[in-house]
Design a protein around this motif. Structure first.
Motif, PDB file in Angstrom:
ATOM      1  N   SER A 113      -0.783   4.763  21.579  1.00 21.81           N
ATOM      2  CA  SER A 113       0.316   3.795  21.440  1.00 21.81           C
ATOM      3  C   SER A 113       0.760   3.699  19.986  1.00 21.81           C
ATOM      4  N   SER A 114      -0.197   3.713  19.083  1.00 19.99           N
ATOM      5  CA  SER A 114       0.126   3.599  17.651  1.00 19.99           C
ATOM      6  C   SER A 114       0.915   4.815  17.167  1.00 19.99           C
ATOM      7  N   VAL A 115       0.470   5.990  17.580  1.00 14.93           N
ATOM      8  CA  VAL A 115       1.152   7.228  17.187  1.00 14.93           C
ATOM      9  C   VAL A 115       2.563   7.257  17.770  1.00 14.93           C
ATOM     10  N   ALA A 116       2.689   6.862  19.034  1.00 15.97           N
ATOM     11  CA  ALA A 116       4.006   6.864  19.678  1.00 15.97           C
ATOM     12  C   ALA A 116       4.960   5.949  18.902  1.00 15.97           C
ATOM     13  N   ALA A 117       4.451   4.790  18.482  1.00 15.00           N
ATOM     14  CA  ALA A 117       5.299   3.839  17.745  1.00 15.00           C
ATOM     15  C   ALA A 117       5.702   4.410  16.389  1.00 15.00           C
ATOM     16  N   ALA A 118       4.743   4.995  15.685  1.00 15.02           N
ATOM     17  CA  ALA A 118       5.044   5.537  14.350  1.00 15.02           C
ATOM     18  C   ALA A 118       6.089   6.647  14.443  1.00 15.02           C
ATOM     19  N   LEU A 119       5.910   7.521  15.431  1.00 17.29           N
ATOM     20  CA  LEU A 119       6.843   8.639  15.586  1.00 17.29           C
ATOM     21  C   LEU A 119       8.237   8.148  16.000  1.00 17.29           C
ATOM     22  N   ALA A 120       8.264   7.137  16.862  1.00 17.74           N
ATOM     23  CA  ALA A 120       9.554   6.607  17.330  1.00 17.74           C
ATOM     24  C   ALA A 120      10.322   5.938  16.183  1.00 17.74           C
ATOM     25  N   VAL A 121       9.638   5.161  15.366  1.00 16.83           N
ATOM     26  CA  VAL A 121      10.316   4.507  14.232  1.00 16.83           C
ATOM     27  C   VAL A 121      10.788   5.569  13.225  1.00 16.83           C
ATOM     28  N   ASP A 122       9.941   6.541  12.989  1.00 14.37           N
ATOM     29  CA  ASP A 122      10.303   7.634  12.080  1.00 14.37           C
ATOM     30  C   ASP A 122      11.576   8.332  12.568  1.00 14.37           C
ATOM     31  N   GLU A 123      11.622   8.581  13.872  1.00 12.83           N
ATOM     32  CA  GLU A 123      12.774   9.289  14.451  1.00 12.83           C
ATOM     33  C   GLU A 123      14.029   8.409  14.441  1.00 12.83           C
ATOM     34  N   GLN A 131       3.101  13.778   7.326  1.00  8.01           N
ATOM     35  CA  GLN A 131       1.958  13.675   8.234  1.00  8.01           C
ATOM     36  C   GLN A 131       0.968  12.616   7.739  1.00  8.01           C
ATOM     37  N   THR A 132       0.727  12.597   6.429  1.00  7.54           N
ATOM     38  CA  THR A 132      -0.200  11.609   5.871  1.00  7.54           C
ATOM     39  C   THR A 132       0.300  10.192   6.125  1.00  7.54           C
ATOM     40  N   GLU A 133       1.598   9.973   5.949  1.00  7.35           N
ATOM     41  CA  GLU A 133       2.145   8.625   6.190  1.00  7.35           C
ATOM     42  C   GLU A 133       2.055   8.250   7.666  1.00  7.35           C
ATOM     43  N   LEU A 134       2.353   9.207   8.543  1.00  7.75           N
ATOM     44  CA  LEU A 134       2.247   8.923   9.987  1.00  7.75           C
ATOM     45  C   LEU A 134       0.800   8.584  10.352  1.00  7.75           C
ATOM     46  N   LEU A 135      -0.142   9.309   9.779  1.00  8.80           N
ATOM     47  CA  LEU A 135      -1.558   9.021  10.052  1.00  8.80           C
ATOM     48  C   LEU A 135      -1.947   7.648   9.539  1.00  8.80           C
ATOM     49  N   ASP A 152      -9.660   9.767  13.692  1.00 12.00           N
ATOM     50  CA  ASP A 152      -9.900  10.863  14.643  1.00 12.00           C
ATOM     51  C   ASP A 152      -8.938  10.853  15.830  1.00 12.00           C
ATOM     52  N   ASN A 153      -8.859   9.746  16.557  1.00 12.83           N
ATOM     53  CA  ASN A 153      -7.967   9.706  17.724  1.00 12.83           C
ATOM     54  C   ASN A 153      -6.501   9.842  17.331  1.00 12.83           C
ATOM     55  N   VAL A 154      -6.087   9.155  16.263  1.00  9.89           N
ATOM     56  CA  VAL A 154      -4.658   9.229  15.903  1.00  9.89           C
ATOM     57  C   VAL A 154      -4.287  10.648  15.478  1.00  9.89           C
ATOM     58  N   ALA A 155      -5.210  11.335  14.814  1.00  9.92           N
ATOM     59  CA  ALA A 155      -4.923  12.712  14.383  1.00  9.92           C
ATOM     60  C   ALA A 155      -4.681  13.613  15.591  1.00  9.92           C
ATOM     61  N   ALA A 156      -5.581  13.528  16.592  1.00 10.15           N
ATOM     62  CA  ALA A 156      -5.426  14.383  17.783  1.00 10.15           C
ATOM     63  C   ALA A 156      -4.170  14.014  18.556  1.00 10.15           C
ATOM     64  N   SER A 157      -3.923  12.712  18.687  1.00  9.71           N
ATOM     65  CA  SER A 157      -2.754  12.277  19.449  1.00  9.71           C
ATOM     66  C   SER A 157      -1.462  12.699  18.735  1.00  9.71           C
ATOM     67  N   LEU A 158      -1.497  12.744  17.419  1.00  2.00           N
ATOM     68  CA  LEU A 158      -0.302  13.132  16.654  1.00  2.00           C
ATOM     69  C   LEU A 158      -0.054  14.639  16.706  1.00  2.00           C
ATOM     70  N   VAL A 159      -1.090  15.423  16.427  1.00  2.00           N
ATOM     71  CA  VAL A 159      -0.839  16.868  16.255  1.00  2.00           C
ATOM     72  C   VAL A 159      -1.272  17.708  17.444  1.00  2.00           C
ATOM     73  N   ASN A 167     -10.416  13.135   5.477  1.00  4.22           N
ATOM     74  CA  ASN A 167     -10.046  11.870   4.848  1.00  4.22           C
ATOM     75  C   ASN A 167     -10.976  11.594   3.679  1.00  4.22           C
ATOM     76  N   ASP A 168     -10.437  11.724   2.465  1.00  7.83           N
ATOM     77  CA  ASP A 168     -11.256  11.411   1.298  1.00  7.83           C
ATOM     78  C   ASP A 168     -11.000   9.969   0.853  1.00  7.83           C
ATOM     79  N   GLY A 169     -10.359   9.216   1.746  1.00  7.50           N
ATOM     80  CA  GLY A 169     -10.097   7.813   1.439  1.00  7.50           C
ATOM     81  C   GLY A 169      -8.755   7.622   0.784  1.00  7.50           C
ATOM     82  N   ASP A 170      -8.076   8.702   0.433  1.00 11.76           N
ATOM     83  CA  ASP A 170      -6.820   8.569  -0.286  1.00 11.76           C
ATOM     84  C   ASP A 170      -5.660   9.189   0.485  1.00 11.76           C
ATOM     85  N   ARG A 171      -5.799  10.475   0.825  1.00  8.34           N
ATOM     86  CA  ARG A 171      -4.708  11.174   1.509  1.00  8.34           C
ATOM     87  C   ARG A 171      -5.216  11.816   2.797  1.00  8.34           C
TER      88      ARG A 171
END
Ligand code: HSE
Length: 326
Positions: A113-123, A131-135, A152-159, A167-171
């Motif tokens: 749901s989170s990924v779908a929302a991020a992608l929809a607003v972006d579009e 990709q980093t901002e979407l994550l 982990d889940n958002v990465a798979a659902s996104l790509v 994730n080194d905590g920054d990017r």
């Protein structure tokens, strides 16, 4: 695949629809790092916007789900609002979320749901988020629902595919591998009573420190999984799905877990693990040499023999989130 950009956004006229897949995280030793996107089920989100002096969301949730319908408490609308506020977009976001993914069973429902929302607003607003901002924005939904912004889940659902969230905590960024064609996933979900904030609870069970030997074991197994995907070797992927740190701490949440794993392996599965924070159990298998329906049947029987009702399905590793209409 993301749609091309360049159209002017006209609030009130455009409607963007996005689907985002379920996912299964950890694969044993890859806690908070590994996940596979599932071909099904998916969540579908539609978004339109109206001019306003404020930034608000009107949320409708459809489907068999008890997710929050409060715009500030639902992962999808919270992510959409977070992006709009961050970018200074004043608008009323009209969000319709159709939940196809069961909630609270370890299939990455809030992440999708989170990924779908991020992608929809972006579009819709043609933001061109990286990709980093979407994550990062998607992980805000995970923080809201589980107390921890894991990727982990958002990465798979996104790509899509098998994803490694680095994730080194920054990017944060993600590297994705295509699955071997013969890889099939058998998922069995027991009906067990768990706390409402199940992932937060499952994370509270985890040790704060671990033995070096267990860390070395998990590193070795995680390397087998990545190597298995790189080589297209289902047996090696399954071999690596053995976790000495997280799974022992959570197995007690899932009555019959050890019996279910044994039944799946005896039926030919290459590997078995808890899907994400559970209670769903995932078995991976090579469909050229085994029968995925027989493996799933054995898993469901083993749950039954342990006195637990369970449902299950077979799927394969699938694509990531995509805009399906705009
Ligand atoms: N890596 C996460 C966990 C996945 O196991 O807690 C669940 O969201």
């Amino acid at each position: 695949m993301r749609n091309s950009r360049g159209r002017g956004t006209r609030p009130g006229r455009r409607v963007v629809a996005v689907v985002a897949p379920a996912s299964s995280a950890n694969l044993g030793p890859g806690f908070d790092v590994f996940a596979v996107a599932l071909e099904r089920p998916v969540d579908r989100l539609t978004l339109s916007a109206e001019k306003s002096s404020k930034t608000e969301a009107l949320l409708t949730v459809r489907g068999d789900s008890d997710v929050s319908v409060s715009a500030e408490e639902n992962a999808a609308s919270y992510v959409a609002l977070s992006i709009a506020r961050d970018r200074g977009i004043h608008t009323i976001l009209r969000i319709e979320l159709k939940k196809g993914i069961p909630v609270g069973v370890g299939l990455g429902s809030s992440a999708a749901s989170s990924v779908a929302a991020a992608l929809a607003v972006d579009e819709l607003f043609e933001l061109g988020l990286s990709q980093t901002e979407l994550l990062r924005f998607s992980a805000l939904g995970e923080r809201l629902s589980s107390g921890a912004a894991h990727y982990d889940n958002v990465a798979a659902s996104l790509v899509g595919g098998f994803s490694v969230a680095i994730n080194d905590g920054d990017r944060p960024r993600v590297i994705s591998f295509s699955p071997p064609r013969a890889l099939k996933l058998c998922l069995a979900t027991p009906v067990v009573a768990l706390p409402k904030r199940k992932t937060e609870f499952a994370r509270s069970l985890l040790p704060s420190a671990t033995k070096l030997s267990a860390a070395v074991h998990n590193l070795s197994m995680a390397s087998a999984i990545v190597s298995g995907f790189a080589r297209g070797d289902v047996e090696l992927i399954g071999y690596g799905m053995r976790d000495e740190i997280i799974e022992p701490a959570r197995a007690g949440m899932i009555p019959g877990f050890r019996e279910v794993r044994k039944a799946a392996i005896q039926s030919g599965a290459s590997g078995v693990c808890i899907s994400g924070a559970g209670p769903t159990v995932l078995a991976v298998t090579d469909s050229r040499s085994t029968s995925p329906p027989s493996i799933l049947k054995a898993m469901l029987h083993a749950f039954g023999d342990s006195g637990v009702k369970a449902t299950g399905f077979i799927t394969k590793v699938g694509r990531g989130a995509r805009v399906v209409a705009s």
